[in-house]
Design an enzyme around this catalytic site. Sequence first.
Site, short mmCIF file in Angstrom:
data_model
loop_
_atom_site.label_atom_id
_atom_site.label_comp_id
_atom_site.label_asym_id
_atom_site.label_seq_id
_atom_site.Cartn_x
_atom_site.Cartn_y
_atom_site.Cartn_z
N HIS A 41 24.88 54.27 64.03
CA HIS A 41 24.94 54.19 63.11
C HIS A 41 23.79 54.80 62.48
CE1 HIS A 41 27.16 50.25 64.14
NE2 HIS A 41 28.21 51.24 63.20
N LYS A 53 32.91 59.20 67.04
CA LYS A 53 32.91 58.93 68.09
C LYS A 53 34.75 58.03 67.41
CE LYS A 53 32.64 54.13 69.07
NZ LYS A 53 33.74 53.51 69.23
N LEU A 74 24.57 46.79 63.50
CA LEU A 74 24.49 48.37 63.92
C LEU A 74 24.00 48.50 64.60
CD1 LEU A 74 22.76 48.89 60.08
CD2 LEU A 74 25.17 49.31 61.12
N ALA A 82 21.85 52.04 67.25
CA ALA A 82 21.59 53.49 67.54
C ALA A 82 22.37 54.26 67.38
CB ALA A 82 21.03 53.85 69.42
N GLY A 118 30.91 58.78 61.77
CA GLY A 118 30.68 58.86 63.53
C GLY A 118 31.55 59.51 63.93
N VAL A 147 27.08 59.22 69.45
CA VAL A 147 25.62 58.41 70.59
C VAL A 147 25.85 57.52 71.56
CG1 VAL A 147 23.28 57.57 70.28
CG2 VAL A 147 24.44 58.78 68.01
N MET A 192 30.66 48.50 59.21
CA MET A 192 30.67 46.78 59.38
C MET A 192 30.05 46.27 60.15
SD MET A 192 35.20 46.83 59.87
CE MET A 192 35.51 47.32 61.84
#
Length: 283
Positions: free
Chosen positions: A37, A150, A33, A35, A148, A177, A30
């Site tokens: 992504h 997350k 961006l 690190a 990710g 990250v 979305m």
Amino acid sequence: MKPITTIRELQEKLGKLRIGDVSIGFVPTMGALHAGHLSLVKQALADNDICVVSVFVNPTQFNNKEDLEKYPRTLERDCELLATLSEDVIVFSPSVEEVYPEPDTRQFDFGQLDKVMEGKFRPGHFNGVAQVVSRLFDIVKPDRAYFGQKDFQQLAIIRAMVKRLGLGVEIVPMPIVREASGLALSSRNERLTEEQKLIAVNISKALFASKERMNSTSVGETIRQVINDVNSHEGLEVEYFEIVDGNTLQPVGDWTEADYIVGCITVFCGDVRLIDNIIYKGE
Ligand code: PAF
């Protein structure tokens, strides 16, 4: 690097490139961006012949209008960042009308997967995620797509969707990250003040500390300790913290109950909603 905005242009470009046995790696985003992504894009570039990144703030996954309006939109900077990785990345940034020429009324059934955690606090959110991801998969027709960890529950939902719809896309999970401080990278961090960023670090600190104590602490006690620990910092308020089976996302009562156990947390830092998680066991 100029983003492509229409499905026709994107498919024409991919049609020309997709000659013989070439693979397409896809990173849906979305925008805004960071690190995190970029780690997905780097992996997609390494694994595939072609890499497509979509930048689309999907309205159907927001159940809060203000959240949608406030979502950071930084397309020019996003393209600059992507160009630092490779000039060959194809950026697809369509309008809402292009993605949804008609309202998407599809309802997905994820069983219990979307009844807990984010699904409970953000009704309809994962239905919207499934709508847009399935739509984008249909447009891009990727071999692999990168997500990710997350957004742990999102990853489980996407995997379930791909399986149920038989989409034949390989889902590649990528580790969280973090900043050197431990704060999980998120586009929403852009809305935090410098002071709030320092406070938000206590979310991951509480998670890491709980993992260190897990051998001598029950699941129930771990939940209480993490919630108390995070809430003890002024400016942070836990919405939920659950310790779940990493496959079914259902709560576990004991560390021996599953081979894959994850703690998922959502915390308000002021009015910014942050999520994070920690893998206690497995995978
Ligand atoms: O994780 C996100 O940024 C979004 O939920 C996604 C997968 C790009 C769908 O809009």
